[in-house]
Design a protein around this motif. Structure first.
Motif, PDB file in Angstrom:
ATOM      1  N   ARG A  14       0.832  -1.206   0.000  1.00  0.00           N
ATOM      2  CA  ARG A  14       0.000   0.000   0.000  1.00  0.00           C
ATOM      3  C   ARG A  14       0.870   1.261   0.000  1.00  0.00           C
ATOM      4  O   ARG A  14       0.507   2.265  -0.601  1.00  0.00           O
ATOM      5  CB  ARG A  14      -0.966  -0.012   1.179  1.00  0.00           C
ATOM      6  CG  ARG A  14      -2.103  -1.026   0.985  1.00  0.00           C
ATOM      7  CD  ARG A  14      -3.042  -1.080   2.163  1.00  0.00           C
ATOM      8  NE  ARG A  14      -3.661   0.189   2.482  1.00  0.00           N
ATOM      9  CZ  ARG A  14      -4.723   0.690   1.862  1.00  0.00           C
ATOM     10  NH1 ARG A  14      -5.275   0.022   0.874  1.00  0.00           N
ATOM     11  NH2 ARG A  14      -5.231   1.854   2.229  1.00  0.00           N
ATOM     12  N   SER A  15       2.038   1.208   0.644  1.00  0.00           N
ATOM     13  CA  SER A  15       2.933   2.364   0.629  1.00  0.00           C
ATOM     14  C   SER A  15       3.552   2.578  -0.752  1.00  0.00           C
ATOM     15  O   SER A  15       4.057   3.647  -1.048  1.00  0.00           O
ATOM     16  CB  SER A  15       4.035   2.208   1.686  1.00  0.00           C
ATOM     17  OG  SER A  15       4.989   1.244   1.276  1.00  0.00           O
ATOM     18  N   TYR A  19      -3.203   1.074  -3.487  1.00  0.00           N
ATOM     19  CA  TYR A  19      -4.261   1.428  -2.548  1.00  0.00           C
ATOM     20  C   TYR A  19      -5.495   0.545  -2.683  1.00  0.00           C
ATOM     21  O   TYR A  19      -6.354   0.550  -1.806  1.00  0.00           O
ATOM     22  CB  TYR A  19      -4.662   2.895  -2.718  1.00  0.00           C
ATOM     23  CG  TYR A  19      -3.502   3.838  -2.525  1.00  0.00           C
ATOM     24  CD1 TYR A  19      -2.862   3.925  -1.292  1.00  0.00           C
ATOM     25  CD2 TYR A  19      -3.040   4.620  -3.566  1.00  0.00           C
ATOM     26  CE1 TYR A  19      -1.784   4.768  -1.105  1.00  0.00           C
ATOM     27  CE2 TYR A  19      -1.968   5.480  -3.385  1.00  0.00           C
ATOM     28  CZ  TYR A  19      -1.345   5.552  -2.155  1.00  0.00           C
ATOM     29  OH  TYR A  19      -0.286   6.384  -1.975  1.00  0.00           O
ATOM     30  N   ASP A  20      -5.588  -0.214  -3.777  1.00  0.00           N
ATOM     31  CA  ASP A  20      -6.738  -1.096  -3.972  1.00  0.00           C
ATOM     32  C   ASP A  20      -6.659  -2.343  -3.091  1.00  0.00           C
ATOM     33  O   ASP A  20      -7.640  -3.067  -2.947  1.00  0.00           O
ATOM     34  CB  ASP A  20      -6.862  -1.493  -5.442  1.00  0.00           C
ATOM     35  CG  ASP A  20      -5.592  -2.123  -5.997  1.00  0.00           C
ATOM     36  OD1 ASP A  20      -4.491  -1.678  -5.604  1.00  0.00           O
ATOM     37  OD2 ASP A  20      -5.696  -3.039  -6.820  1.00  0.00           O
ATOM     38  N   THR A  26      -7.342 -10.247   7.083  1.00  0.00           N
ATOM     39  CA  THR A  26      -8.734 -10.697   7.052  1.00  0.00           C
ATOM     40  C   THR A  26      -9.423 -10.187   5.794  1.00  0.00           C
ATOM     41  O   THR A  26     -10.152 -10.920   5.123  1.00  0.00           O
ATOM     42  CB  THR A  26      -9.488 -10.207   8.305  1.00  0.00           C
ATOM     43  OG1 THR A  26      -8.821 -10.703   9.459  1.00  0.00           O
ATOM     44  CG2 THR A  26     -10.916 -10.670   8.312  1.00  0.00           C
ATOM     45  N   GLY A  27      -9.182  -8.940   5.454  1.00  0.00           N
ATOM     46  CA  GLY A  27      -9.761  -8.375   4.236  1.00  0.00           C
ATOM     47  C   GLY A  27      -9.210  -9.019   2.982  1.00  0.00           C
ATOM     48  O   GLY A  27      -9.943  -9.288   2.027  1.00  0.00           O
ATOM     49  N   LEU A  28      -7.912  -9.289   2.954  1.00  0.00           N
ATOM     50  CA  LEU A  28      -7.285  -9.919   1.799  1.00  0.00           C
ATOM     51  C   LEU A  28      -7.799 -11.343   1.605  1.00  0.00           C
ATOM     52  O   LEU A  28      -8.165 -11.741   0.510  1.00  0.00           O
ATOM     53  CB  LEU A  28      -5.765  -9.937   1.949  1.00  0.00           C
ATOM     54  CG  LEU A  28      -4.995 -10.615   0.808  1.00  0.00           C
ATOM     55  CD1 LEU A  28      -5.089  -9.777  -0.456  1.00  0.00           C
ATOM     56  CD2 LEU A  28      -3.550 -10.822   1.197  1.00  0.00           C
ATOM     57  N   LEU A  29      -7.838 -12.089   2.676  1.00  0.00           N
ATOM     58  CA  LEU A  29      -8.252 -13.486   2.595  1.00  0.00           C
ATOM     59  C   LEU A  29      -9.764 -13.640   2.563  1.00  0.00           C
ATOM     60  O   LEU A  29     -10.271 -14.717   2.305  1.00  0.00           O
ATOM     61  CB  LEU A  29      -7.678 -14.272   3.780  1.00  0.00           C
ATOM     62  CG  LEU A  29      -6.160 -14.292   3.884  1.00  0.00           C
ATOM     63  CD1 LEU A  29      -5.732 -14.979   5.168  1.00  0.00           C
ATOM     64  CD2 LEU A  29      -5.548 -14.955   2.670  1.00  0.00           C
ATOM     65  N   ASP A  61     -13.795  -8.515  -9.065  1.00  0.00           N
ATOM     66  CA  ASP A  61     -13.403  -7.327  -8.309  1.00  0.00           C
ATOM     67  C   ASP A  61     -12.933  -6.181  -9.193  1.00  0.00           C
ATOM     68  O   ASP A  61     -12.985  -5.022  -8.769  1.00  0.00           O
ATOM     69  CB  ASP A  61     -12.289  -7.670  -7.314  1.00  0.00           C
ATOM     70  CG  ASP A  61     -12.787  -8.514  -6.158  1.00  0.00           C
ATOM     71  OD1 ASP A  61     -14.004  -8.526  -5.901  1.00  0.00           O
ATOM     72  OD2 ASP A  61     -11.949  -9.168  -5.507  1.00  0.00           O
ATOM     73  N   ILE A  62     -12.463  -6.469 -10.411  1.00  0.00           N
ATOM     74  CA  ILE A  62     -11.872  -5.390 -11.213  1.00  0.00           C
ATOM     75  C   ILE A  62     -12.622  -5.062 -12.496  1.00  0.00           C
ATOM     76  O   ILE A  62     -12.448  -3.979 -13.024  1.00  0.00           O
ATOM     77  CB  ILE A  62     -10.395  -5.681 -11.562  1.00  0.00           C
ATOM     78  CG1 ILE A  62     -10.264  -6.912 -12.442  1.00  0.00           C
ATOM     79  CG2 ILE A  62      -9.550  -5.788 -10.320  1.00  0.00           C
ATOM     80  CD1 ILE A  62      -8.882  -7.073 -13.033  1.00  0.00           C
TER      81      ILE A  62
END
Length: 132
Positions: A14-15, A19-20, A26-29, A61-62
């Motif tokens: 993210r750095s 940012y997506d 938990t959110g990734l998996l 998702d995209i």
């Protein structure tokens, strides 16, 4: 791969302007447990961790309504990278990308392996990808 390690990697990505990506493991998996994480042997015959997210799920998702064509050309890339300079831990993502002149897309994660070396058996690593 521990939750802490995944979250550290997400923070790094993210750095680097990804940012997506979610902020947490938990959110990734997309799970509150680690039932999606499978044990997979490394070349050093130690246990690594493997998660398959899927091509279809990544595309959901995209892809937006502005993509109106009947055909989707995809490019996939797999390459290993060290997680830290002072660690033997490696990260082997399988990334997908829509290839189209007029449609911009970000890469999406199809599968990820993490261990102290690359996966021992390429057939195990590629099984879900090939089946889908």
């Amino acid at each position: 791969m521990t939750v802490e390690l995944i979250e550290n990697l997400l923070e790094i990505l993210r750095s680097e302007n990804h940012y997506d990506l979610p902020k947490s493991a938990t959110g990734l998996l997309q799970t509150k447990s680690n039932e999606n994480i499978q044990v997979m042997k490394s070349l050093k015959n130690t246990n690594g961790s493997y998660v398959y997210f899927g091509i279809e799920e990544g595309l959901k998702d995209i892809i937006s309504e502005e993509y109106t064509e009947n055909t989707i050309r995809l490019l996939f890339n797999i390459d290993g990278l060290p997680l830290y300079n002072s660690s033997s831990q490696q990260f082997w993502p399988n990334l997908g990308l829509i290839v189209h002149d007029k449609y911009d897309s970000n890469p999406f994660i199809v599968a990820v392996y993490s261990g102290d070396s690359k996966p021992k058996n390429v057939n195990d690593f590629m099984k879900d990808f090939i089946q889908e």
